[in-house]
Design an enzyme around this catalytic site. Structure first.
Site, short mmCIF file in Angstrom:
data_model
loop_
_atom_site.label_atom_id
_atom_site.label_comp_id
_atom_site.label_asym_id
_atom_site.label_seq_id
_atom_site.Cartn_x
_atom_site.Cartn_y
_atom_site.Cartn_z
N ASN A 138 -83.37 -40.89 78.13
CA ASN A 138 -84.62 -40.52 78.85
C ASN A 138 -85.77 -40.98 78.16
O ASN A 138 -86.07 -40.79 76.98
CB ASN A 138 -84.52 -38.82 78.43
N GLU A 151 -84.67 -41.67 64.35
CA GLU A 151 -85.06 -42.14 63.03
C GLU A 151 -85.58 -43.54 63.00
O GLU A 151 -86.60 -43.91 62.16
CB GLU A 151 -84.27 -42.09 61.96
MO1 MOS Z 1 -82.31 -36.39 59.83
S1 MOS Z 1 -83.16 -36.73 57.92
O1 MOS Z 1 -80.74 -36.50 59.58
O2 MOS Z 1 -82.63 -34.54 60.27
#
Ligand code: MOS
Length: 738
Positions: free
Chosen positions: A631, A705
Site C-alpha cells: 500500500n 524501520e
Molecule cells: Mo520495533 S523497535 O520492533 O517496534
C-alpha cells in the site's frame, strides 16, 4: 502482475474510527465499579526500601488498598517466569517483588482507590524510607566495566572479523579514525502506557492493554502472576504509537492485573508522561569507526567498535556494528560490541534498534572519508558497493540500492552540488547538502492466521497481531481481498486479541512478511476448498484445474488460461452444500541461503544560520528498496515518520540524566524535544521497483524501520557541508556549531 488491491493506495480502514474518536484505547474502556491504581515511583536510583507507612493514605474514604513488596500477593519466584518473548538475558525487573531499588522512578507501590484523583492524592501520603547505595548512571564514567553482552536470541552478535583490519588500516594511504557519541532517546508515543483490567461476570479477566504483543502479555501475566490461560484475555484494538516501547509487557499491566486478581475487581492503571521515562529507552552508545582506503577510494579496512549501556539486571544489546560489515565490500574488517551495566531501566528496542546509531556512525565516517579522498560521497559508495552480504557470506534476495542512489540523487538535484564546504548560500544562510544510505533486515517470524468465508461472500481473517499505527488493519485486508478476489468492503481483518491465532509481537518490520504470509496460507487453503467444491457445479465449467491454474477475481474462480471459464464463489459453495469455509494455517521463514534486507538512500538539505547556529532541515528525498509495496499510502506514511524521527535524532532528541540522582530530568515533552510540524519541511519518498520472489511469499520487505535508518547521518553530513564543522555527537544543537 495486475492486482485489484495490492499496490493500491487504499486509505486506512481504521482512519475514520481514529479521527472521530470512536477508536478506543486501553485507558478508555469503561466498566462499573472500576478501581484506579496510581503508581508511586522511587526517588532513588539504587538501594533498599527500609520502611513503608501507608496508614494515612488508607484512612481516606475511597482508598481501597496500597500494594507494596510488604503486602503484595504471591508472585512467581523464578527469573524464567518473568522473561517475556522479547526479554534480553538476565533477571527481569519484577514490580513490587522485594525491597530492592534498581533504578530511579522504579514503581515501589500502587495505590488503588475509587478515582484516579483520589489515588493520586493518596499516593502523596504514602511515607517510604530508603537506604540509598551509590549508583552509576553515566556511560562515559564507567567504561572500565564494559564487557561482551550475553547473547540475545534473535540478535546477531557482531560479525566475525575477516582479514587483518588493524594491519590494513595502518597501511592504508587514506584513513578516518573517529569516535561518535549518541544520547539516550525515549520513544514518547502520544498514548502513555495504560491498562484497564475488566473482571468479567464469570470471574475471568479481560485485559485492555497498550502493547505490541497481546499474546506476549498474556503469557507473561500467566507465568508471573499465576493466571490460567483461559482465565485471561488480552485485547489491544488500537495503539497510540509505541515504536518498540510496547514490545515487552510494561509494569502498568503487571500492576493492574495483580491488583485486579487480588481485589477481584476491575482496575485501571495509567502512567504519567514522567513515568514514561522509567521504561526502556534507546541506549546511549559510544562508537569508534575507522576506515582505511586506497587513493582510488576502495575500502581497505573497516573497524567498528561500540560500547552501549545496559541495566545491572539484564543484558540488552543491539546490532550496532553489523551494518558496517554489510553495506560495503571490505575484506579486512573487525567488529566489537560491548555493554556497560548501569543503574537504569533496561534499554529496549526503539525503531530500527542498533541501525539508527550504527548507521549514523558508519555513514558519517563514510562522508568524512569522501572528504579526505576528495571523492563524491555517492561515488565512494558505488565504488564499494556490496554485491553480497559478507557478514554471512550469502547473496541478497534482491538489492536495488544502486537504483535508490540514482533515483534519489536525481530527484534531489545532487549533480548541482558544489562539494566545497560553506560554498552554498542564500543570503546569510549557509546551505548544506548531505547524503547517506541505510539497510534493515527483512525478517519473517512464525505466525498463524484463520480465514472464514461465508456463502454471502464475506471473509473474516484474523491473527493475534497488532496495528501500532503502521497500517496493519489496512494492508492485511488488502492481502486477503486480493487472494480471494473479493471487494475490500467484504473483508474484515481482526487483530489485537490474544484468543486469535498465534502471532509474534508487532515489531521488527516483520508483520507484513510474517502475518501476511500466514494469511496467504490460510486464504490459499480456503481457495483449495473452493476449488474442490467448484467441481460439483453443474457442467463443471472449470474442469479439474490445480490451484496454480486458477485465479480469484471479482468474486469468481476462473481459469488463468481462459478467464471466460469461471464459477462464482457463492455458486461453488452452494453446489457443495456449505455455508462456511473456515481454515487456519501457519507460515514461517523458509529460506536461509540468502541475506534479506531493505535498503535506502537519503539526501538532505539544511539551512544553517551563521550567527545563531540554528539548523533547519529544508528538504529530504529518500528512495527505498523495500520489495513489493502493498500500500503506497501507508508505506509512505511509515517512511515519512522515520524521516521525521531521523531529523529528531540529528537535531533535537536527547534524554538528559542528572547523575547525582540517576534520574532523567527531561521527562516531559517541553524538555524532551521531538520535531514538530514547524521543524519538518519538504519530504519526498520514492519507492524503487524491486521484484523479490525469494524474500518471503509476499515479496514485501517491511517498511516500519528502514525509513529512519541513515537519516541522522544525511543531516549531519549536510551540516558539515554547510558549515565545515563535523559534529560527532548527537543531537547537533546550536552550541556545537558556534
Ligand atoms: Mo520495533 S523497535 O520492533 O517496534
Amino acid at each position: 502482475m495486475s492486482t485489484a488491491h495490492i499496490g493500491k493506495p487504499i486509505r486506512r480502514i481504521d482512519g475514520r474510527a481514529k479521527v472521530t474518536g470512536e477508536a478506543k484505547y486501553a485507558a478508555e474502556y469503561a466498566t462499573p465499579d472500576l478501581a484506579h491504581g496510581w503508581v508511586v515511583s522511587s526517588p532513588i536510583a539504587r538501594g533498599k526500601i527500609t520502611a513503608i507507612d501507608a496508614s494515612e493514605a488508607l484512612k481516606l474514604p475511597g482508598v481501597i488498598q496500597v500494594f507494596s513488596h510488604e503486602n503484595r500477593p504471591k508472585m512467581a519466584w523464578f527469573d524464567s517466569s518473568y522473561r517475556d518473548q522479547i526479554a534480553p538475558p538476565g533477571s527481569p525487573f519484577r514490580p513490587l517483588y522485594d525491597a530492592e531499588v534498581h533504578f530511579n522512578a522504579q514503581p515501589v507501590a500502587l495505590v488503588v482507590a475509587s478515582s484516579p484523583e483520589l489515588a493520586r492524592y493518596a499516593s502523596t501520603l504514602v511515607r517510604i524510607e530508603y537506604k540509598a547505595r551509590t549508583h552509576a548512571t553515566e556511560l562515559a564514567a564507567n567504561l572500565e566495566s564494559a564487557r561482551t553482552p550475553k547473547e540475545r536470541e534473535g540478535i546477531k552478535p557482531p560479525p566475525k572479523a575477516r582479514g587483518h583490519a588493524d594491519r590494513a588500516l595502518a597501511a592504508a594511504p587514506v584513513k578516518v579514525d573517529v569516535e561518535y557519541e549518541v544520547p539516550v532517546e525515549h520513544h514518547n508515543p502520544m498514548e502513555t502506557f495504560a491498562t484497564t483490567v475488566v473482571r468479567d461476570e464469570d470471574g475471568s479477566f479481560t485485559v485492555y492493554d497498550k502493547t505490541q504483543g497481546v499474546q506476549n502479555v498474556r503469557d507473561y501475566l500467566c507465568n508471573a502472576l499465576g493466571f490460567k490461560a483461559d482465565e485471561i484475555r488480552v485485547i489491544t484494538a488500537f495503539v497510540g504509537g509505541a515504536f518498540g516501547s510496547g514490545l515487552r509487557p510494561q509494569y502498568q499491566v503487571f500492576l493492574a492485573a495483580m491488583a485486579a486478581k487480588e481485589l477481584q475487581r476491575s482496575v485501571r492503571v495509567v502512567l504519567t508522561r514522567q513515568q514514561m521515562f522509567s521504561l526502556g529507552h534507546r541506549p546511549t552508545t559510544r562508537q569508534r569507526v575507522a576506515l582505511g582506503a586506497s587513493a582510488d577510494g576502495a575500502l581497505r579496512a573497516v573497524i567498528h567498535e561500540a560500547t552501549a549501556e545496559t541495566s545491572r539486571h539484564e543484558d540488552y544489546s543491539e546490532e550496532v556494528v553489523n551494518w558496517s560489515g554489510l553495506l560495503y565490500r571490505c575484506d579486512d574488517a573487525r567488529f566489537e560490541h560491548k555493554v556497560v551495566p548501569l543503574d537504569l531501566p533496561t534499554p529496549c528496542d526503539m525503531r530500527a534498534p542498533g541501525a539508527v546509531w550504527g548507521v549514523f556512525a558508519l555513514e558519517s565516517a563514510m562522508d568524512e572519508l569522501a572528504v579526505a579522498l576528495g571523492t563524491d560521497p555517492v561515488e565512494l559508495r558505488l565504488r564499494n558497493y556490496a554485491e553480497e552480504d559478507q557478514n554471512d557470506g550469502k547473496p541478497f534476495t534482491s538489492k536495488e540500492l544502486r537504483e535508490c542512489y540514482r533515483r534519489a540523487a536525481g530527484r534531489f538535484g545532487w549533480a548541482r552540488r558544489d562539494p566545497t564546504p560553506r560554498s552554498m548560500r542564500r543570503g546569510s544562510t549557509l546551505i548544506g547538502w548531505g547524503m547517506a544510505g541505510g539497510a534493515w533486515e527483512s525478517m519473517q517470524q512464525e505466525a498463524a492466521a484463520s480465514a472464514r468465508l461465508t456463502v454471502d461472500g464475506r471473509l473474516t481473517v484474523s491473527s493475534a497481531t497488532e496495528d501500532i499505527g503502521t497500517g496493519t488493519y489496512t494492508v492485511m485486508t488488502q492481502i486477503a481481498a486480493e487472494l480471494l478476489g473479493l471487494p475490500l468492503e467484504d473483508v474484515t481483518f481482526k487483530l489485537g486479541d490474544s484468543a486469535l491465532p498465534q502471532a509474534p509481537v508487532e515489531g521488527g518490520s516483520f508483520t507484513v512478511a510474517s502475518v501476511g504470509s500466514a494469511i496467504k496460507a490460510a486464504c490459499g487453503a480456503v481457495g483449495e476448498t473452493l476449488l474442490k467444491l467448484a467441481r460439483k457445479v453443474e457442467g463443471a465449467p472449470l474442469g479439474k484445474p490445480t490451484p496454480d491454474e486458477v485465479e480469484f477475481a471479482e468474486g469468481r474462480i476462473r481459469l488463468k488460461a481462459d478467464p471466460s471459464r469461471s464459477v462464482a464463489i457463492a455458486e461453488a459453495m452452494r453446489a457443495g452444500g456449505v455455508d462456511v469455509i473456515a481454515q487456519e494455517a501457519a507460515a514461517g521463514p523458509k529460506q536461509d541461503k540468502y541475506s534479506r534486507h531493505a535498503h535506502s538512500a537519503i539526501f538532505a538539505e539544511v539551512e544553517v544560520d551563521e550567527d545563531f547556529g540554528t539548523v533547519r532541515v529544508t528538504r529530504v528525498v529518500t528512495a527505498i528498496a523495500g520489495g513489493r509495496i502493498i500500500n503506497p499510502r501507508t508505506a509512505r506514511s511509515q517512511v515519512m515518520g522515520g524521516i521525521v524521527w531521523g531529523i529528531g535524532s540529528a537535531l533535537h532528541e536527547a534524554s538528559v540524566l542528572d547523575h547525582r540522582f540517576g534520574r532523567f530530568m527531561t521527562h516531559n515533552l517541553a524538555d524532551y524535544h521531538v520535531p514538530v510540524q514547524a521543524d519538518v519541511e519538504e519530504i519526498e519518498v520514492i519507492f524503487v521497483d524491486e521484484r523479490d520472489e525469494l524474500v518471503n511469499p509476499l515479496g514485501a520487505k517491511g517498511l516500519g524501520e528502514i525509513g529512519v535508518v541513515g537519516v541522522a547521518a544525511a543531516v549531519a553530513n549536510a551540516v558539515h557541508h554547510a558549515t565545515g564543522r563535523r559534529v560527532r555527537s548527537l543531537p547537533i544543537t546550536l552550541d556545537k556549531l558556534l
